[in-house]
Structures are given as structure tokens and as C-alpha cells.
Design an enzyme around this catalytic site. Structure first.
Site, PDB file in Angstrom:
ATOM      1  CB  SER A  56      35.286  47.787  44.031  1.00 50.54           C
ATOM      2  OG  SER A  56      34.333  47.103  44.831  1.00 50.54           O
ATOM      3  CG  ASP A  93      39.568  50.100  43.351  1.00 51.74           C
ATOM      4  OD1 ASP A  93      40.571  50.422  42.689  1.00 51.74           O
ATOM      5  OD2 ASP A  93      39.539  49.136  44.153  1.00 51.74           O
ATOM      6  CG  HIS A  94      40.131  47.780  39.710  1.00 47.49           C
ATOM      7  ND1 HIS A  94      41.207  47.503  38.897  1.00 47.49           N
ATOM      8  CD2 HIS A  94      40.599  47.690  40.986  1.00 47.49           C
ATOM      9  CE1 HIS A  94      42.264  47.236  39.645  1.00 47.49           C
ATOM     10  NE2 HIS A  94      41.933  47.367  40.915  1.00 47.49           N
ATOM     11  N   GLY A 233      47.009  46.462  44.740  1.00 50.46           N
ATOM     12  CA  GLY A 233      47.414  45.183  45.328  1.00 50.46           C
ATOM     13  C   GLY A 233      48.458  45.317  46.413  1.00 50.46           C
TER      14      GLY A 233
HETATM   15  P1  13P Z   1      44.747  44.395  47.952  1.00 49.22           P
HETATM   16  O1  13P Z   1      43.955  43.205  47.510  1.00 49.22           O
HETATM   17  O2  13P Z   1      46.205  44.066  48.016  1.00 49.22           O
HETATM   18  O3  13P Z   1      44.253  44.997  49.197  1.00 49.22           O
HETATM   19  O4  13P Z   1      44.624  45.508  46.796  1.00 49.22           O
HETATM   20  C1  13P Z   1      43.486  46.328  46.730  1.00 49.22           C
HETATM   21  C2  13P Z   1      43.414  47.110  45.468  1.00 49.22           C
HETATM   22  O5  13P Z   1      44.335  47.195  44.677  1.00 49.22           O
HETATM   23  C3  13P Z   1      42.158  47.816  45.196  1.00 49.22           C
HETATM   24  O6  13P Z   1      42.163  48.420  43.952  1.00 49.22           O
HETATM   25  O1  G3H Z   2      40.855  45.673  43.453  1.00 51.79           O
HETATM   26  C1  G3H Z   2      39.867  45.109  43.922  1.00 51.79           C
HETATM   27  C2  G3H Z   2      39.355  45.519  45.245  1.00 51.79           C
HETATM   28  O2  G3H Z   2      39.956  44.763  46.259  1.00 51.79           O
HETATM   29  C3  G3H Z   2      37.854  45.435  45.258  1.00 51.79           C
HETATM   30  O3  G3H Z   2      37.376  44.140  45.389  1.00 51.79           O
HETATM   31  O4  G3H Z   2      35.579  43.957  43.648  1.00 51.79           O
HETATM   32  O5  G3H Z   2      35.598  42.444  45.656  1.00 51.79           O
HETATM   33  O6  G3H Z   2      35.006  44.856  45.891  1.00 51.79           O
HETATM   34  P1  G3H Z   2      35.801  43.830  45.130  1.00 51.79           P
HETATM   35 ZN    ZN Z   3      43.251  47.317  42.452  1.00 57.09          ZN
END
Ligand code: 13P
Ligand code: G3H
Ligand code: ZN
Length: 330
Positions: A56, A93-94, A233
């Protein structure tokens, strides 16, 4: 510029094609440090599972992109040393902007997510398309998102309007060229996925969440046959870890996740990537709290991070075998 190919990594294309066909989902586990990465690789080698290592923006800030990239390279060598050279994807991620995605692509990531889900449909398409053009020129795959996952502060009623609209998915995918699509069908991030008012309670007082919207997922599958779908999620928030954290001084409240049977059902459908971060955080925290409570004199980090790593490995193996179905598909 470092290509992921120099690091021994793969993009998601073949991995997803096999997962959709085989009726399982690839685990997408977040990592920020060495112990999490060791646990993920040990578990995926032990279960012969392909894996997506997720980073992330917060992980980048915490650990540094150069270190993370080289850890992913090391992960491949470590897996081979453990006896099974599993396919490994390094995924952003994101991703929140074109620049962040480009930076990751230039630094050895083999897959990126551009999360334009908070923008308007047209803005989301424009941003996602720009990322896809740059990524595909480097043979990197892209995950887009349509629909907004409920935040823990959202009301149920407003959350409903954020579900992915099946009538939008074909246009989004064809105009952007994305390789996979994250959708919103009732999951959300974190360890408090639903308000207690949205849940019922079983005889033990445990919160039972409302079911995921499989009707929306089925409609999306009809619109996009065989197209890779992603679920964010997707932590289950195991009560075992919540109770351990509470027993050893933690203060979690109203924790509730996605039941494993529902994830198993999703994994058998077009859902071919399931994102799990919070469960890893819970397992590590539970074990660290326990070890430090049992041995208050301990101050060698290896003595509490080691057991936390072993617990994480156990949990990831269980998910690969019993929930995602990715075991024996490396
Ligand atoms: P959780 O918070 O349910 O583990 O989801 C993680 C996620 O979607 C990371 O992109
Ligand atoms: O979707 C979010 C992930 O759980 C990452 O979380 O931004 O705290 O690393 P973070
Ligand atoms: Zn996510």
C-alpha cells in the site's frame, strides 16, 4: 528503471486466467516488513500457491520502495530455496494517482491498482485509462475499481448506493482496458466491517454480519463472462485472535469480518483475487501480546516476532487451503 522481469516476478495475466478457469482465488496479502513476507512465502510454498504481494501507499512510506522491491526479489529466491518456485506478483494496492502507479512500474512492480472509485465515472475512466496505457507499454497489469467500499463510518443505507452498478462494468472495462476489476458487494476495509446495528448476534453474543450481495456479483459475471474480478476488504476477523488481543490487554470493539464460507463461495466464481490485510495484523498483534504477557522480561524482538511469524504462516496456509482454494495451483 527496473523491470519486474529482472526481479523474477510475473504480472497477473496468466495467474488470473488459470484462477478463473480453476474456480479459486489468488491470495493478495499485504506486507510491510520482513516477518510478514517470510510468513507469506513460507505459507505459499508449503501449500504450493501462487501469491500476490501487496504494497500500500502506507507500506511504501513505512518501509521504502527500494527495500520492498528487493525484498520481493529475495522472496522469489527464498521460495525456490524452500523448494517451490511459486509465481509471485508485486502489486501496488490502492494506487491514488498516475504518478504513484508510474513510480511503482518504474521500480519493479508487476501489477498496479489505480483506485479511481471516489471520482466520477468519467474521471475514473480517464485516470484508469492513462495508467493502463503506461502499464501495458511495460507489460504490467492493472486493476481498476468501480463502486465504493463502505467505510466503517457509513450508514447501511448510504453504503447500498456505493455498490458496483452492473450496468456500468462493460463500458468501464472496454474504455479503460483494465486487466481486472475490483467491485463493491458489501465488503469493507479494517476489523470493524459492519456497524453492530447491521448485524445479528448468535447465542454467544458474536456479531453475525449481513451476507455479501452475490446477486450483484452474478450480474457482473453475466456482463463480463470470464473477466477477473477482485474483492477488497476480505478479512474474516477471526474471533480466536480478537479474543486473544482482548485477553492480553487490547481494546478492540465490535470486530466483525467476512465469514469464510462466503469468501469460499466468491472464490469459486469470477472472483480471482482476494485482498487480506487486517487478519494478518490481528494474528501478529495477538501473538506478540501473548508472548510479551507470558514473558514480561523478554526484550529480544526475535522472541516475539518469531512466534508472530509462525502464527501468520499457519493462518495463511489455512486461507490458501480452506478459503481461497489456491493451494496446489502454483
Ligand atoms: P482487509 O482490511 O479486510 O484485510 O482488506 C484489505 C484490502 O482490501 C487491501 O486492499
Ligand atoms: O486497503 C488497505 C490496506 O489494508 C492497506 O492499509 O494503508 O494502512 O497500509 P494501509
Ligand atoms: Zn483494499
Amino acid at each position: 528503471m527496473t523491470s519486474y522481469k529482472e526481479l523474477g516476478l510475473v504480472n497477473t495475466r496468466d495467474m488470473f486466467a488459470k484462477a478463473v478457469k480453476g474456480g479459486y482465488a489468488i491470495p493478495a496479502y499485504n506486507f510491510n516488513n520482513m516477518e510478514q513476507l517470510q510468513a507469506i512465502i513460507q505459507a505459499c510454498v508449503a501449500t504450493k500457491s501462487p501469491v500476490i504481494l501487496q504494497v500500500s501507499k502506507g507500506a511504501r512510506d513505512y518501509a521504502n520502495i527500494n527495500l520492498l522491491r528487493n525484498m520481493a526479489r529475495g522472496a522469489g529466491e527464498y521460495a525456490a530455496e524452500l523448494g517451490c518456485a511459486i509465481p509471485i506478483v508485486l502489486h501496488l494496492d490502492h494506487g491514488d494517482s498516475f504518478e504513484t502507479c508510474k513510480d511503482c512500474i518504474d521500480n519493479g512492480f508487476s501489477s498496479v491498482m489505480i483506485d479511481g472509485s471516489h471520482f466520477s465515472f468519467e474521471e475514473n475512466i480517464a485516470l484508469t485509462k492513462k495508467v493502463v496505457e503506461y502499464a501495458h507499454a511495460h507489460d504490467v497489469t492493472v486493476e481498476g475499481e468501480l463502486g465504493v467500499l463502505a467505510g466503517i463510518e457509513d450508514e447501511v443505507s448510504s453504503a447500498v448506493s456505493h455498490y458496483t452498478k452492473p450496468e456500468e462494468v462493460v463500458e468501464f472495462v472496454s474504455r479503460t482496458g483494465v486487466d481486472s476489476l475490483a467491485i463493491s458487494i458489501g465488503t469493507s476495509h479494517g476489523a470493524n466491517k459492519f456497524e453492530p446495528s447491521q448485524c445479528t448476534r448468535n447465542a454467544d453474543g458474536v456479531l453475525i454480519p449481513p451476507p455479501l450481495r452475490f446477486d450483484i456479483l452474478e450480474e457482473i459475471e453475466k456482463q463480463l463472462p470470464g473477466f477477473p474480478i477482485v474483492l477488497h476488504g476480505s478479512s474474516s476477523v477471526p474471533m480466536e485472535y480478537v479474543n486473544m488481543i482482548l485477553a492480553y490487554g487490547g481494546t478492540l470493539k465490535d470486530s466483525v469480518g467476512i465469514p469464510e464460507e462466503q469468501l469460499r463461495k466468491a472464490a469459486k466464481s469470477a472472483v480471482c483475487k482476494i485482498n487480506i490485510d487486517s487478519d494478518g495484523r490481528l494474528a501478529m498483534t495477538a501473538m506478540i501480546r501473548k508472548v510479551l504477557a507470558d514473558k514480561p522480561g523478554e526484550f529480544d524482538p526475535r522472541k516475539y516476532l518469531g512466534p508472530a511469524r509462525d502464527e501468520l504462516k499457519k493462518m495463511y496456509m489455512h486461507k490458501n487451503i480452506n478459503v481461497l482454494g489456491s493451494a496446489n495451483n502454483a
